[in-house]
Design an enzyme around this catalytic site. Sequence first.
Site, PDB file in Angstrom:
ATOM      1  N   GLU A   1      -5.109  -4.898  10.650  1.00 40.38           N
ATOM      2  CA  GLU A   1      -4.101  -3.860  10.857  1.00 40.38           C
ATOM      3  C   GLU A   1      -4.419  -3.082  12.130  1.00 40.38           C
ATOM      4  O   GLU A   1      -5.238  -2.140  12.088  1.00 40.38           O
ATOM      5  CB  GLU A   1      -4.106  -2.874   9.685  1.00 40.38           C
ATOM      6  CG  GLU A   1      -3.757  -3.470   8.347  1.00 40.38           C
ATOM      7  CD  GLU A   1      -3.242  -2.395   7.389  1.00 40.38           C
ATOM      8  OE1 GLU A   1      -2.115  -2.552   6.911  1.00 40.38           O
ATOM      9  OE2 GLU A   1      -3.950  -1.414   7.155  1.00 40.38           O
TER      10      GLU A   1
ATOM     11  N   GLY B   1       2.926  -1.020   4.325  1.00 43.16           N
ATOM     12  CA  GLY B   1       2.950   0.399   3.999  1.00 43.16           C
ATOM     13  C   GLY B   1       4.367   0.853   3.705  1.00 43.16           C
ATOM     14  O   GLY B   1       4.895   0.641   2.614  1.00 43.16           O
ATOM     15  N   GLY B   2       5.011   1.443   4.700  1.00 43.41           N
ATOM     16  CA  GLY B   2       6.339   2.056   4.526  1.00 43.41           C
ATOM     17  C   GLY B   2       7.350   1.174   3.798  1.00 43.41           C
ATOM     18  O   GLY B   2       8.032   1.635   2.871  1.00 43.41           O
TER      19      GLY B   2
ATOM     20  N   SER C   1       3.634  -1.968  10.421  1.00 43.37           N
ATOM     21  CA  SER C   1       5.075  -2.021  10.660  1.00 43.37           C
ATOM     22  C   SER C   1       5.706  -3.361  10.303  1.00 43.37           C
ATOM     23  O   SER C   1       6.605  -3.838  11.006  1.00 43.37           O
ATOM     24  CB  SER C   1       5.386  -1.634  12.119  1.00 43.37           C
ATOM     25  OG  SER C   1       4.951  -0.317  12.391  1.00 43.37           O
TER      26      SER C   1
ATOM     27  N   ASN D   1       0.868  -1.178   0.000  1.00 45.65           N
ATOM     28  CA  ASN D   1       0.000   0.000   0.000  1.00 45.65           C
ATOM     29  C   ASN D   1       0.905   1.228   0.000  1.00 45.65           C
ATOM     30  O   ASN D   1       1.451   1.596   1.035  1.00 45.65           O
ATOM     31  CB  ASN D   1      -0.898  -0.037   1.239  1.00 45.65           C
ATOM     32  CG  ASN D   1      -1.762   1.202   1.365  1.00 45.65           C
ATOM     33  OD1 ASN D   1      -1.789   2.043   0.464  1.00 45.65           O
ATOM     34  ND2 ASN D   1      -2.464   1.323   2.483  1.00 45.65           N
ATOM     35  N   TRP D   2       1.038   1.810  -1.163  1.00 43.14           N
ATOM     36  CA  TRP D   2       1.964   2.951  -1.285  1.00 43.14           C
ATOM     37  C   TRP D   2       1.385   4.197  -0.636  1.00 43.14           C
ATOM     38  O   TRP D   2       2.064   5.208  -0.515  1.00 43.14           O
ATOM     39  CB  TRP D   2       2.282   3.226  -2.757  1.00 43.14           C
ATOM     40  CG  TRP D   2       3.007   2.110  -3.459  1.00 43.14           C
ATOM     41  CD1 TRP D   2       3.342   0.877  -2.941  1.00 43.14           C
ATOM     42  CD2 TRP D   2       3.501   2.109  -4.805  1.00 43.14           C
ATOM     43  NE1 TRP D   2       4.001   0.128  -3.882  1.00 43.14           N
ATOM     44  CE2 TRP D   2       4.102   0.850  -5.039  1.00 43.14           C
ATOM     45  CE3 TRP D   2       3.473   3.042  -5.843  1.00 43.14           C
ATOM     46  CZ2 TRP D   2       4.690   0.514  -6.268  1.00 43.14           C
ATOM     47  CZ3 TRP D   2       4.051   2.714  -7.063  1.00 43.14           C
ATOM     48  CH2 TRP D   2       4.653   1.452  -7.261  1.00 43.14           C
ATOM     49  N   LYS D   3       0.130   4.176  -0.283  1.00 41.78           N
ATOM     50  CA  LYS D   3      -0.558   5.340   0.304  1.00 41.78           C
ATOM     51  C   LYS D   3      -0.356   6.563  -0.606  1.00 41.78           C
ATOM     52  O   LYS D   3      -0.272   6.399  -1.815  1.00 41.78           O
ATOM     53  CB  LYS D   3      -0.091   5.565   1.751  1.00 41.78           C
ATOM     54  CG  LYS D   3      -0.254   4.282   2.585  1.00 41.78           C
ATOM     55  CD  LYS D   3      -0.098   4.498   4.058  1.00 41.78           C
ATOM     56  CE  LYS D   3      -0.273   3.165   4.782  1.00 41.78           C
ATOM     57  NZ  LYS D   3      -0.163   3.296   6.228  1.00 41.78           N
TER      58      LYS D   3
ATOM     59  N   HIS E   1      -9.572   0.995   4.892  1.00 38.64           N
ATOM     60  CA  HIS E   1      -8.304   1.220   5.602  1.00 38.64           C
ATOM     61  C   HIS E   1      -8.555   2.165   6.777  1.00 38.64           C
ATOM     62  O   HIS E   1      -9.360   3.091   6.676  1.00 38.64           O
ATOM     63  CB  HIS E   1      -7.273   1.818   4.649  1.00 38.64           C
ATOM     64  CG  HIS E   1      -5.894   1.800   5.223  1.00 38.64           C
ATOM     65  ND1 HIS E   1      -5.481   2.724   6.147  1.00 38.64           N
ATOM     66  CD2 HIS E   1      -4.861   0.945   5.049  1.00 38.64           C
ATOM     67  CE1 HIS E   1      -4.225   2.440   6.504  1.00 38.64           C
ATOM     68  NE2 HIS E   1      -3.828   1.373   5.859  1.00 38.64           N
TER      69      HIS E   1
ATOM     70  N   GLU F   1      -6.951   4.576   7.883  1.00 38.76           N
ATOM     71  CA  GLU F   1      -6.739   5.994   7.596  1.00 38.76           C
ATOM     72  C   GLU F   1      -7.989   6.605   6.956  1.00 38.76           C
ATOM     73  O   GLU F   1      -8.328   7.757   7.218  1.00 38.76           O
ATOM     74  CB  GLU F   1      -5.496   6.161   6.705  1.00 38.76           C
ATOM     75  CG  GLU F   1      -4.227   5.938   7.520  1.00 38.76           C
ATOM     76  CD  GLU F   1      -3.049   5.395   6.738  1.00 38.76           C
ATOM     77  OE1 GLU F   1      -3.051   5.425   5.499  1.00 38.76           O
ATOM     78  OE2 GLU F   1      -2.108   4.904   7.404  1.00 38.76           O
TER      79      GLU F   1
ATOM     80  N   GLY G   1       2.677   2.385  10.859  1.00 39.54           N
ATOM     81  CA  GLY G   1       3.641   3.482  10.703  1.00 39.54           C
ATOM     82  C   GLY G   1       4.372   3.851  11.979  1.00 39.54           C
ATOM     83  O   GLY G   1       4.986   4.915  12.053  1.00 39.54           O
TER      84      GLY G   1
END
Length: 262
Positions: A174, A241-242, A220, A12-14, A98, A100, A180
């Site tokens: 998640e 993610g990251g 993470s 997930n590149w966000k 998600h 977010e 993150g």
Amino acid sequence: MTDKRRPIVAGNWKMNTTLRDARELATALREPLAGLDGVDSVLCPPFVYLIAAGEVIEQSNVALGAQNCHVESKGAFTGEVSPAMLVDVGCRYVILGHSERRRLLKEDDALIRRKLESAVAHGLVPIVCTGENLAENEAGRTTEVVGGQLRAALHGLGGLLGDDAGAKLVVAYEPVWAIGTGRPATAQDAGATIGSIRRTLVELLGEAAAAAVRIQYGGSVTPANAAELFAQPEIDGALVGGASLKAPDFFAICRAAAAAGL
Ligand code: 13P
């Protein structure tokens, strides 16, 4: 991971990358992932880079996914992107619900449920996200919160998913506090919560369908902790993610999933 379910790792590149980064990241992953059997890998760039990344991974074993979609197929919904458009540009997956989007964009369970139904009806495979926040976790409410999100998301959709739910749906767990932060859930805790998610799926979809649905852990995930997470029998992959923004890290996580699935 059990031998019945093929692991799935999605990046997930966000709201990250430029057009150039998106092309470079997809290019850096295409060849290494082509040599990796035993895992489904998915790249989820921002909407505006879907076509560019999709061109790079076309005809490869890497799939394209989006990070969200609207409920309707088309119409007067300024600024929105429909599931039909996602299919049109080559998406196979779409991340829905998600945390977010739930938290920052006020998406509620009812909306996520409608998006999910529409995505499945359009032939997309939703990656439905669930997860408790820190206060809920500390109050010991994780199973209840996550189970409630899943029930709301899948309410009445057993017929649409049918016996083929394993091919039509992916669930992600998640924990919000792990996203993150560099502080993942322990493999044991993640495995236990994902076990509870599967028991909820049994209630909602029946034993056979629930046994086939892949459930990812997200929050993470890095190359350093991936193998331990994937060693849990209930964890079928990761939503990353990251670490998905660094090709070597994302590849290492995919490789760990493939190794755990063998
Ligand atoms: P991080 O891997 O950066 O914690 O993000 C997880 C996530 O939200 C993926 O959807």
